[in-house]
Write an enzyme that holds these catalytic residues in place. Sequence first.
Site, PDB file in Angstrom:
ATOM      1  N   CYS A   1      -6.757 -35.305  52.787  1.00 45.08           N
ATOM      2  CA  CYS A   1      -6.928 -34.176  53.706  1.00 45.08           C
ATOM      3  C   CYS A   1      -5.637 -34.061  54.500  1.00 45.08           C
ATOM      4  O   CYS A   1      -4.742 -34.899  54.370  1.00 45.08           O
ATOM      5  CB  CYS A   1      -8.065 -34.442  54.683  1.00 45.08           C
ATOM      6  SG  CYS A   1      -9.665 -34.619  53.875  1.00 45.08           S
TER       7      CYS A   1
ATOM      8  N   ASN B   1      -7.808 -38.326  58.330  1.00 40.58           N
ATOM      9  CA  ASN B   1      -7.485 -38.302  56.909  1.00 40.58           C
ATOM     10  C   ASN B   1      -7.637 -39.723  56.387  1.00 40.58           C
ATOM     11  O   ASN B   1      -7.026 -40.637  56.931  1.00 40.58           O
ATOM     12  CB  ASN B   1      -6.041 -37.809  56.729  1.00 40.58           C
ATOM     13  CG  ASN B   1      -5.542 -37.901  55.294  1.00 40.58           C
ATOM     14  OD1 ASN B   1      -4.359 -38.037  55.061  1.00 40.58           O
ATOM     15  ND2 ASN B   1      -6.420 -37.817  54.329  1.00 40.58           N
TER      16      ASN B   1
ATOM     17  N   GLY C   1      -5.653 -29.978  50.962  1.00 38.81           N
ATOM     18  CA  GLY C   1      -7.076 -29.689  50.933  1.00 38.81           C
ATOM     19  C   GLY C   1      -7.305 -28.203  51.018  1.00 38.81           C
ATOM     20  O   GLY C   1      -6.799 -27.554  51.919  1.00 38.81           O
TER      21      GLY C   1
ATOM     22  N   TYR D   1       2.378 -37.739  43.758  1.00 36.49           N
ATOM     23  CA  TYR D   1       1.684 -36.466  43.542  1.00 36.49           C
ATOM     24  C   TYR D   1       1.299 -35.688  44.795  1.00 36.49           C
ATOM     25  O   TYR D   1       1.530 -34.488  44.874  1.00 36.49           O
ATOM     26  CB  TYR D   1       0.409 -36.753  42.716  1.00 36.49           C
ATOM     27  CG  TYR D   1      -0.544 -35.600  42.561  1.00 36.49           C
ATOM     28  CD1 TYR D   1      -0.322 -34.601  41.613  1.00 36.49           C
ATOM     29  CD2 TYR D   1      -1.681 -35.499  43.363  1.00 36.49           C
ATOM     30  CE1 TYR D   1      -1.205 -33.536  41.472  1.00 36.49           C
ATOM     31  CE2 TYR D   1      -2.579 -34.436  43.227  1.00 36.49           C
ATOM     32  CZ  TYR D   1      -2.336 -33.464  42.281  1.00 36.49           C
ATOM     33  OH  TYR D   1      -3.196 -32.416  42.136  1.00 36.49           O
TER      34      TYR D   1
END
Length: 453
Positions: A2, A103, A28, A252
Amino acid sequence: MCGIIGIFNNDKAAELAALGLFAEQHRGQESCGMAVNDGKIIKLRKKMGLVKDVFTPEKLKILQGKIAIGHVRYPTRGTSSIYNSQPYIVETLSGPSYALSSNGDIINYKEIRQELEAKGVYFSSKNEGELILKYIVFYVEKEGYSIIDSIKKMMKNIKGAFSAVLATKEALYMFRDPYAFRPMTYGKTKEGSVVVASESCALDILYMDWKKEIKPAEIIIVNKNGIESIENNPNDFRVTSTEKHCIFEHIYFSRPDSFIFKENVYQVRQKIGNLIAEDDDINADVVVPVPDSSNIIALGYARKRNIPFEFGLIRNHYVGRTFIQPEQTIRDESVFQKFNPLPNFFEGKIVVMIDDSIVRGTTLRKLTKLIKHAGAKEVHLRIGSPPVKNSCFYGIDTPTQKELIANNKSIEEIKDFMGADSLKYLTIEQLRKTVKEPENFCYACFDGNYPVR
Ligand code: SF4
């Protein structure tokens, strides 16, 4: 995964928070929310959908106040529902109000929730942010702890990943778990407002005077007296001797223009590409990334091998990130909506296609087929991370272990499943070489060595 944002001391706190959340939209896309404090009450708006649709100029006008926190969610714990979206707020009878965005994910969620429920605490969701907030508020309101002591108690007892921001009517508290799994950076704008975000790219858009990463187990308080840092010894709260940043943030998740875990994401991705290229001898005509997350890895590979780099696959940016969609059915359909090969580009070519990782393998298999169908003579897959064999418990929605293709098939079998001519992964040893402090990272989804269980 998030994204969070926090703003202190700005008349346009909500507008700034919306800009920051927009910069973190890649973290997100399912829901977003904001809690804004006008000095009397905390106003909350959260909705399913994207930041630009939820926080329109008209809606932002209603959210007046000088302290704001916000969140973009991609679901890990709890279903895809507004009840599990953040921020959470607690209003108390004695006056104070609290709002929190976080998060990460909590390993001992069930146990801590049961403990609080037995003491009369009510939960409206299955989200880890609500658990952290209610834990802190319970010990402040019912047991007489200061907010700082309550956060420290939470750090001692709640295990897992949390980069969080807590707003009260007077202050902003920012804190990070002792392993520092998820990124978190704060700083001061040129006009004197304090801003905190998951990624530094969200701060850049707000013109910062300075910025720095929050340390493991550090708690920062911002109020009318200024900024105070409480640097706790992380070893008082954790079982490992070093921090354990998520290496997947570099591979990523994070944006390439972010500076996280003391490094530029862009540079780490280039090194990944260089290292896969180092011992590769495929005589290819072209290197093609699976856009966008593999672009820089592919660029690093192509430069090192002196092979032309081309965007042979064109991505439709209006379809969400494939990996980030919660439902498998949606994911399958979106592959072809999302990528299209350039006309007359692949015919007769030997192609090296680069992807950052293989999780289930469904997307890459379809793309390999797509490129071959477009005329490629050979497709060689090169992957910018080791085989993903284990699920993540620290805030990334990897599937169950049995759904991970590398857990069920050998590399040769995966190559055949993909319909590729060859397949090569980055090794863990190579991955460790891409960062300056390799011992400070978590690699559990590759090697199964979970820092905390
Ligand atoms: S298990 Fe993998 S995805 Fe999860 S924190 Fe560790 S490196 Fe990151």
